[in-house]
Design an enzyme around this catalytic site. Structure first.
Site, PDB file in Angstrom:
ATOM      1  N   ASN A   1       0.865  -1.190   0.000  1.00 36.14           N
ATOM      2  CA  ASN A   1       0.000   0.000   0.000  1.00 36.14           C
ATOM      3  C   ASN A   1       0.896   1.233   0.000  1.00 36.14           C
ATOM      4  O   ASN A   1       1.497   1.555   1.016  1.00 36.14           O
ATOM      5  CB  ASN A   1      -0.900  -0.028   1.239  1.00 36.14           C
ATOM      6  CG  ASN A   1      -1.677   1.267   1.405  1.00 36.14           C
ATOM      7  OD1 ASN A   1      -1.868   2.012   0.441  1.00 36.14           O
ATOM      8  ND2 ASN A   1      -2.128   1.542   2.621  1.00 36.14           N
TER       9      ASN A   1
ATOM     10  N   LYS B   1       0.069   4.328  -0.179  1.00 33.79           N
ATOM     11  CA  LYS B   1      -0.537   5.536   0.398  1.00 33.79           C
ATOM     12  C   LYS B   1      -0.338   6.726  -0.555  1.00 33.79           C
ATOM     13  O   LYS B   1      -0.454   6.551  -1.764  1.00 33.79           O
ATOM     14  CB  LYS B   1       0.044   5.810   1.782  1.00 33.79           C
ATOM     15  CG  LYS B   1       0.057   4.566   2.679  1.00 33.79           C
ATOM     16  CD  LYS B   1       0.376   4.885   4.099  1.00 33.79           C
ATOM     17  CE  LYS B   1       0.635   3.604   4.868  1.00 33.79           C
ATOM     18  NZ  LYS B   1       0.239   3.698   6.259  1.00 33.79           N
TER      19      LYS B   1
ATOM     20  N   HIS C   1      -9.374   1.089   4.677  1.00 35.49           N
ATOM     21  CA  HIS C   1      -8.109   1.290   5.405  1.00 35.49           C
ATOM     22  C   HIS C   1      -8.367   2.227   6.584  1.00 35.49           C
ATOM     23  O   HIS C   1      -9.182   3.146   6.492  1.00 35.49           O
ATOM     24  CB  HIS C   1      -7.060   1.885   4.460  1.00 35.49           C
ATOM     25  CG  HIS C   1      -5.682   1.864   5.039  1.00 35.49           C
ATOM     26  ND1 HIS C   1      -5.259   2.815   5.932  1.00 35.49           N
ATOM     27  CD2 HIS C   1      -4.660   1.003   4.887  1.00 35.49           C
ATOM     28  CE1 HIS C   1      -4.007   2.540   6.293  1.00 35.49           C
ATOM     29  NE2 HIS C   1      -3.620   1.440   5.667  1.00 35.49           N
TER      30      HIS C   1
ATOM     31  N   GLU D   1      -6.808   4.662   7.654  1.00 33.42           N
ATOM     32  CA  GLU D   1      -6.617   6.085   7.344  1.00 33.42           C
ATOM     33  C   GLU D   1      -7.863   6.653   6.658  1.00 33.42           C
ATOM     34  O   GLU D   1      -8.192   7.833   6.833  1.00 33.42           O
ATOM     35  CB  GLU D   1      -5.345   6.259   6.493  1.00 33.42           C
ATOM     36  CG  GLU D   1      -4.089   6.008   7.334  1.00 33.42           C
ATOM     37  CD  GLU D   1      -2.875   5.523   6.579  1.00 33.42           C
ATOM     38  OE1 GLU D   1      -2.840   5.626   5.340  1.00 33.42           O
ATOM     39  OE2 GLU D   1      -1.948   5.024   7.244  1.00 33.42           O
TER      40      GLU D   1
ATOM     41  N   GLU E   1      -5.437  -5.067  10.523  1.00 32.98           N
ATOM     42  CA  GLU E   1      -4.434  -4.026  10.716  1.00 32.98           C
ATOM     43  C   GLU E   1      -4.704  -3.299  12.039  1.00 32.98           C
ATOM     44  O   GLU E   1      -5.491  -2.337  12.064  1.00 32.98           O
ATOM     45  CB  GLU E   1      -4.483  -3.022   9.562  1.00 32.98           C
ATOM     46  CG  GLU E   1      -4.175  -3.641   8.217  1.00 32.98           C
ATOM     47  CD  GLU E   1      -3.529  -2.633   7.278  1.00 32.98           C
ATOM     48  OE1 GLU E   1      -2.455  -2.925   6.777  1.00 32.98           O
ATOM     49  OE2 GLU E   1      -4.096  -1.547   7.088  1.00 32.98           O
TER      50      GLU E   1
ATOM     51  N   GLY F   1       2.374   2.157  10.589  1.00 30.77           N
ATOM     52  CA  GLY F   1       3.300   3.268  10.422  1.00 30.77           C
ATOM     53  C   GLY F   1       4.006   3.679  11.696  1.00 30.77           C
ATOM     54  O   GLY F   1       4.614   4.751  11.759  1.00 30.77           O
TER      55      GLY F   1
ATOM     56  N   SER G   1       3.423  -2.367  10.225  1.00 33.34           N
ATOM     57  CA  SER G   1       4.882  -2.349  10.376  1.00 33.34           C
ATOM     58  C   SER G   1       5.537  -3.684  10.023  1.00 33.34           C
ATOM     59  O   SER G   1       6.491  -4.106  10.688  1.00 33.34           O
ATOM     60  CB  SER G   1       5.263  -1.898  11.794  1.00 33.34           C
ATOM     61  OG  SER G   1       4.787  -0.584  12.033  1.00 33.34           O
TER      62      SER G   1
HETATM   63  C1  PEP Z   1      -0.671   0.091   5.814  1.00 33.73           C
HETATM   64  O1  PEP Z   1      -0.582   1.219   5.329  1.00 33.73           O
HETATM   65  O2  PEP Z   1      -1.634  -0.628   5.531  1.00 33.73           O
HETATM   66  C2  PEP Z   1       0.381  -0.352   6.725  1.00 33.73           C
HETATM   67  C3  PEP Z   1       0.258  -1.529   7.292  1.00 33.73           C
HETATM   68  O3  PEP Z   1       1.435   0.506   6.926  1.00 33.73           O
HETATM   69  P1  PEP Z   1       2.846   0.161   7.629  1.00 33.73           P
HETATM   70  O4  PEP Z   1       3.338  -1.154   7.031  1.00 33.73           O
HETATM   71  O5  PEP Z   1       3.737   1.312   7.286  1.00 33.73           O
HETATM   72  O6  PEP Z   1       2.594   0.004   9.082  1.00 33.73           O
END
Ligand code: PEP
Length: 243
Positions: free
Chosen positions: A12, A14, A98, A100, A168, A174, A204
């Site tokens: 992803n 973003k 997501h 976000e 998630e 992040g 992460s």
């Molecule tokens: C994501 O954006 O779905 C995500 C898991 O980000 P990160 O791997 O940076 O934590």
């Protein structure tokens, strides 16, 4: 049980990589991954970069998904992009829900279901994201949150063959803080009891923790944010998944 034959690793991006950067990244990624097929690999560029990514990946085994999709094809929905438009740009799937989008752009369980339902109907694969906030985990509400989020998807969609979930935990996205493999496995087992589709872990994921997370019995792949923006680290995660 609905499991994947090979793990799915989805990147992803973003709000990173415009069309030119997407094209050069995808050319490099396709060359770096080669033909090994131990994992299915997906990249999710911003909408404006989908066509460039798809063109650069033509003939490779890497597929292109969008990061969001509208719940209808046309209409007065300023700023939205519909599944038919995504397909025309070369995407074959999309992320929906997501955290976000849920936290900063007003997506709710209801709109996530509507987005997922329409994308599936239009022929896209869907990765629908669920996960608890840190305060919810600390309050012992993780199960309740997952039952609400996954329950909404299960009631509307059932175990659709093109539907994948991504667990998630919001506190791990992040932040560099990863759920322990035991926390991930516990959440995935709970989710699978509610909706029997493949379940990715996201939060992460890096080349050095991917193999351990992916070794858990209910973890079918990974949704990767930050570490998917660099060819070497994304390829390292794909390698940890077998491909
Ligand atoms: C994501 O954006 O779905 C995500 C898991 O980000 P990160 O791997 O940076 O934590």
């Amino acid at each position: 049980m609905a499991r994947r034959a090979t793990p799915l690793i989805a990147g992803n991006w973003k709000l990173f990589k415009g069309p030119a950067e997407a094209a050069s990244f995808c050319s490099a990624l396709a060359a770096r991954l080669g033909a090994a097929a131990g994992a299915d690999v997906v990249v999710c560029p911003p909408h404006v970069s989908l066509a460039a990514a798809a063109a650069a990946l033509a003939g490779s085994r890497v597929r292109v998904f969008a990061q969001n999709a509208a719940w209808q094809e046309t209409g007065a929905l300023t700023g939205e992009v519909s599944p038919a438009m995504l397909l025309e740009a070369g995407a074959v799937g999309t992320i929906v829900g997501h955290s976000e989008r849920r936290q900063q752009f007003g997506d709710t369980d209801e709109t996530v279901v509507r987005r997922a339902a329409h994308a599936l109907e239009a022929g896209l694969d869907v990765i629908a994201c669920v996960g608890e906030l840190e305060a919810e985990r600390e309050a012992g509400e993780t199960g309740e949150v997952l039952r609400r989020q996954v329950g909404a998807l299960a009631a509307a969609l059932g175990p659709h063959e093109r539907l994948t979930l991504a667990y998630e935990p919001v506190w791990a996205i992040g932040t560099g803080r990863t759920a322990t493999p035991e926390q991930a496995q516990g959440a995935h087992a709970l989710i699978r009891g509610l909706l029997d589709v493949p379940i990715l872990y996201g939060g992460s994921v890096k080349p050095d923790n991917a193999a351990e997370l992916l070794s858990r019995p209910d973890v079918d792949g990974a949704l990767v944010g930050g570490a998917s923006l660099d060819v070497e680290s994304f390829a390292g995660i794909c390698a940890a998944a077998g491909g």
